[in-house]
Design an enzyme around this catalytic site. Structure first.
Site, mmCIF file in Angstrom:
data_model
loop_
_atom_site.group_PDB
_atom_site.id
_atom_site.type_symbol
_atom_site.label_atom_id
_atom_site.label_comp_id
_atom_site.label_asym_id
_atom_site.label_seq_id
_atom_site.Cartn_x
_atom_site.Cartn_y
_atom_site.Cartn_z
ATOM 1 N N ILE A 31 -36.160 -27.909 95.791
ATOM 2 C CA ILE A 31 -35.345 -26.721 96.047
ATOM 3 C C ILE A 31 -34.337 -26.542 94.913
ATOM 4 O O ILE A 31 -33.698 -27.503 94.477
ATOM 5 C CB ILE A 31 -34.586 -26.840 97.390
ATOM 6 C CG1 ILE A 31 -35.568 -26.775 98.569
ATOM 7 C CG2 ILE A 31 -33.534 -25.752 97.528
ATOM 8 C CD1 ILE A 31 -36.245 -25.429 98.758
ATOM 9 N N HIS A 90 -21.226 -28.172 98.474
ATOM 10 C CA HIS A 90 -22.681 -28.336 98.490
ATOM 11 C C HIS A 90 -23.062 -29.416 99.504
ATOM 12 O O HIS A 90 -23.130 -30.601 99.163
ATOM 13 C CB HIS A 90 -23.186 -28.735 97.099
ATOM 14 C CG HIS A 90 -22.850 -27.730 96.026
ATOM 15 N ND1 HIS A 90 -21.583 -27.598 95.516
ATOM 16 C CD2 HIS A 90 -23.633 -26.833 95.376
ATOM 17 C CE1 HIS A 90 -21.586 -26.661 94.585
ATOM 18 N NE2 HIS A 90 -22.809 -26.174 94.487
ATOM 19 N N HIS A 103 -27.117 -23.282 57.956
ATOM 20 C CA HIS A 103 -26.524 -24.616 57.922
ATOM 21 C C HIS A 103 -25.053 -24.592 57.503
ATOM 22 O O HIS A 103 -24.418 -25.651 57.447
ATOM 23 C CB HIS A 103 -27.306 -25.511 56.968
ATOM 24 C CG HIS A 103 -28.599 -26.003 57.522
ATOM 25 N ND1 HIS A 103 -29.542 -25.159 58.061
ATOM 26 C CD2 HIS A 103 -29.117 -27.259 57.636
ATOM 27 C CE1 HIS A 103 -30.586 -25.867 58.467
ATOM 28 N NE2 HIS A 103 -30.344 -27.144 58.227
ATOM 29 N N GLU A 110 -29.311 -34.451 68.853
ATOM 30 C CA GLU A 110 -27.852 -34.331 68.790
ATOM 31 C C GLU A 110 -27.205 -34.297 70.172
ATOM 32 O O GLU A 110 -26.177 -34.936 70.407
ATOM 33 C CB GLU A 110 -27.444 -33.061 68.014
ATOM 34 C CG GLU A 110 -27.647 -33.149 66.519
ATOM 35 C CD GLU A 110 -29.014 -32.663 66.069
ATOM 36 O OE1 GLU A 110 -29.202 -32.507 64.849
ATOM 37 O OE2 GLU A 110 -29.886 -32.429 66.943
ATOM 38 N N ARG A 151 -19.924 -32.059 51.663
ATOM 39 C CA ARG A 151 -21.098 -32.503 50.920
ATOM 40 C C ARG A 151 -20.769 -32.634 49.433
ATOM 41 O O ARG A 151 -21.245 -33.533 48.751
ATOM 42 C CB ARG A 151 -22.239 -31.503 51.100
ATOM 43 C CG ARG A 151 -23.498 -31.877 50.298
ATOM 44 C CD ARG A 151 -24.554 -30.785 50.397
ATOM 45 N NE ARG A 151 -25.788 -31.187 49.737
ATOM 46 C CZ ARG A 151 -26.376 -30.495 48.780
ATOM 47 N NH1 ARG A 151 -25.824 -29.382 48.337
ATOM 48 N NH2 ARG A 151 -27.512 -30.915 48.258
ATOM 49 N N SER A 168 -27.564 -38.476 54.799
ATOM 50 C CA SER A 168 -26.703 -37.317 54.554
ATOM 51 C C SER A 168 -25.330 -37.475 55.194
ATOM 52 O O SER A 168 -24.324 -37.043 54.639
ATOM 53 C CB SER A 168 -27.366 -36.045 55.103
ATOM 54 O OG SER A 168 -28.533 -35.718 54.384
ATOM 55 N N HIS A 225 -27.859 -25.462 100.042
ATOM 56 C CA HIS A 225 -27.494 -26.056 98.755
ATOM 57 C C HIS A 225 -26.014 -25.901 98.446
ATOM 58 O O HIS A 225 -25.323 -26.894 98.231
ATOM 59 C CB HIS A 225 -28.314 -25.441 97.616
ATOM 60 C CG HIS A 225 -27.855 -25.857 96.255
ATOM 61 N ND1 HIS A 225 -28.282 -27.015 95.660
ATOM 62 C CD2 HIS A 225 -26.976 -25.286 95.385
ATOM 63 C CE1 HIS A 225 -27.699 -27.147 94.476
ATOM 64 N NE2 HIS A 225 -26.903 -26.098 94.284
#
Length: 678
Positions: free
Chosen positions: A202, A43, A485, A423, A532, A396, A274
């Site tokens: 660009i 590049h 989940h 996250e 959990r 949690s 590029h």
């Protein structure tokens, strides 16, 4: 002649210790053109367009010493636009980094060279982080800038006082992780973070306007940053903007309007410059336009001397810093040096051993997320370098220990970070903190959301950084939140990643041992997959050894020569123990092997692995996840008790029964396989 071209030409008369700014910037352009052309890959456009920005930054501002590339108080430079790697390689050669020779430049993108297609951390000095996946660099830099302020809060500005500079592209700012990163940086007012935006309008497809109509400056301003636009080919404007940013009480974005492929008569300002070599004919024309008459890979002595002198600008600053470090009280200096080296303090192993004895005696029935929290109360008390956090799931994930104080924009002395629902940005920032050195970052979210963290986790593994990801709610055992989940494929996919340790402990003792392993491993990131639901204590006898260290161990032997080996991880170890009891009651000797880390197990000798799996036995694996990856352990005569599809919304005990992940199912599978063998 365009206004930008006039501004560059106006610099001809301005010298930088024996060479004009233009000559020094053109040295970058020439090396970039030549290296990409010789490799027939790369590049060239970005290095040619950003050469003026880099020349000003590296000759007037950046505090580095190429003779001591790992000087802890150096400024950090992150080339977030990693596709423009030849910009960084050219700079490092010109500045005098010993390992970046002209031969390395000639071997750009070739096997065995340190000049990889995108900058790779650990390959070459002066490369602060691996970049290439767009957005990762700027997000990682947020962690570096945060670590700098946190080290200053602990050791003083006389020891930690440096800037983090980023050169970013349109692509970096379009990627979603950058939105998360700039929000966190603005919230914490990381004023020593300065982003130079190569604003060339660009992208690969063509003009930026094909896909973007937003205002980047307003977005940064809305996130609490300073933002300004300048001519990226005017050295005076660049210098003035950086000087102003260094005095700000907020992070700064400097949008530098540039021409991609600057100097190329037919490809400047076009996407054609590029990601492809310019071609010999175009390079010849570009040399004529830039007034560069030297042969390929040749830098005029006056220009090279000017760059080498620029590389030595801060040698005295580095020496003065070393004197300040030496003048610190002995205990403080020793602590600083230990933390930078990544070594753990002497009392760590003793604290772990004492707590393990207590757990064996108390036999707590905790969820492993709770076990992790209790372990952190011990760990954080003896490791001042640990920095915790959570993606808005602190209660949690249980990642905040009793004494941890939150980091704020007004006080960086704390050791817990509220990352918010970010996250992706959280994981990247932890990489930056680890790369900066002085801290061991850990933070949490749900295991299913490793999908949001995955690009950064992959870079942790690729760069060999000690980053610890606390991932709770690790199976269908989280219950009522349902299949969105409940991670079923995540353990398998994460275990497939090289140089990543995925730990899934079965109780409080295993959780402590897994934490110990994660902290002691300097060159590998770790994931702690935690439950959990409450789990019984399965480790009821004290062992001085860390039994998790080899990835698997026999938890419960058979009453006589084993016919069945029950292999399990995490919350399913208790199911394996119950299945063992059922089989033994029916006169079938069975053993239970806990396998908290398959990655470590795979590193063991063939003899150990065969012995641990139980050669000649029927092998039944039990994990509340998909089967993928387990067949190499159970073989053609074994079976798997686990998930075949996604989960459902219901209390955890109901789900285990519904999906037939039970002791009865495991015992029945073992009997069926034994019958097949007979």
């Amino acid at each position: 002649m365009t206004p930008t071209e006039k501004s560059v030409n106006a610099e001809k008369s301005k010298s930088t210790r024996g060479a004009s700014h233009e000559a020094m910037a053109n040295a970058i352009r020439a090396l970039a053109m030549d290296a990409v052309q010789k490799a027939n890959s790369g590049h060239p456009g970005m290095p040619m367009g950003a050469a003026d920005i880099a020349t000003v930054l590296f000759t007037k501002f950046l505090k580095i010493d190429p003779r001591q590339p790992d000087w802890p108080d150096r400024d950090r430079f992150v080339l977030s636009a990693g596709h423009g790697s030849m910009l960084l390689y050219a700079l490092n050669y010109l500045l005098g980094y010993e390992d970046m020779t002209i031969e390395q430049i000639r071997n750009f993108r070739q096997l065995g060279s340190i000049t990889a297609g995108h900058p790779e951390y650990g390959h070459a000095a002066g490369v602060e982080t691996t970049t290439g996946p767009l957005g990762q660099g700027i997000a990682t830099a947020v962690g570096m800038a945060l670590a700098e302020r946190m080290m200053a809060a602990r050791f003083g500005d006389e020891i930690s006082d440096h800037y983090t500079y980023v050169l970013a592209s349109d692509g970096d700012l379009m990627e979603g992780v950058s939105h998360e990163a700039i929000g966190l940086a603005g919230h914490l007012k990381l004023s020593k973070l300065i982003v130079l935006y190569d604003d060339n309008e660009i992208t690969i497809d063509g003009a930026l306007s094909l896909s973007e109509s937003g205002d980047a400056l307003k977005r940064f301003e809305a996130a609490g940053w300073n933002a300004a636009r300048i001519d990226g080919h005017n050295a005076d404007e660049i210098a003035a903007a950086i000087e102003k940013a260094r005095k700000s009480d907020r992070p700064s974005l400097i949008a530098c309007r540039t021409v991609i492929g600057y100097g190329s008569p037919n490809k400047a300002g076009k996407s054609s410059s590029h990601g492809s070599p310019l071609g010999d004919d175009e390079i010849k024309l570009a040399r004529e336009k830039l007034g560069w008459s030297d042969e390929p890979f040749t830098i005029p002595s006056a220009t090279l001397d000017a760059w080498r002198i620029a590389g030595l600008r801060h040698a005295k600053d580095r020496q003065a810093w070393e004197e300040r470090l030496a003048a610190l009280p002995a205990d403080k200096r020793t602590d600083f040096e230990r933390r930078i080296s990544g070594d753990l303090p002497g009392g760590f192993a003793k604290a772990i051993a004492a707590y393990k004895e207590k757990l064996v005696a108390d036999k707590p029935k905790w969820a492993t997320r709770k076990s992790s929290e209790e372990a952190l109360n011990v760990i954080n008390a003896v490791l001042p370098e640990t920095v915790g956090g959570s993606a808005d799931l602190t209660g949690s994930n249980n990642t905040r220990s009793k004494e941890q104080k939150a980091v704020t924009a007004d006080d960086f002395s704390g050791s817990f970070i509220h990352y918010g629902i970010r996250e992706h940005g959280m994981a990247a920032a932890m990489n930056g903190m680890a790369l900066h050195k002085g801290f061991i970052p850990y933070s949490g979210t749900f295991l299913v959301f490793t999908d949001y963290c995955r690009p950064s986790i992959r870079l942790s593994a690729l760069m060999g950084q000690r980053v610890i990801y606390v991932m709770t709610h690790d199976s269908i055992g989280l219950g009522e939140d349902g299949p969105t989940h409940q991670p079923v494929e995540h353990l398998a996919s994460l275990r497939a990643m090289p140089n990543l340790h995925v730990f899934r402990p079965a109780d409080a003792v295993e959780t402590l041992e897994c934490w110990q392993l994660a902290l002691e491993e300097k060159g590998t990131p770790s994931i702690l997959a935690l439950s959990r639901q409450n789990l019984p204590a399965v480790r009821t006898e004290y062992s001085e050894k860390n039994l998790c260290a080899r990835g698997a161990y026999e938890l419960s032997p058979a009453s006589s020569k084993a016919q069945v080996s029950l292999l399990a991880t995490g919350s399913e170890v208790e199911i394996a123990l119950a299945a063992q009891a059922l089989l033994e009651n029916d006169g079938i000797p069975a053993r239970v092997v806990s396998m908290p880390c398959l990655d470590l197990f795979d590193q063991q000798s063939r003899e150990f692995r065969e012995d641990m799996l139980g050669e000649g036995t029927v092998k039944i694996a039990i994990e509340a996840a998909v089967r993928y990856g387990w067949d190499r352990y159970i073989g053609p005569d074994g079976d798997f008790i686990g998930m075949e599809g996604f989960g459902a919304s219901a209390p955890a005990p109901d789900l285990y029964k519904h999906f037939n992940i039970t002791p009865e199912a495991a015992a029945a599978a073992a009997k069926a396989r034994l019958a097949d063998k007979s």
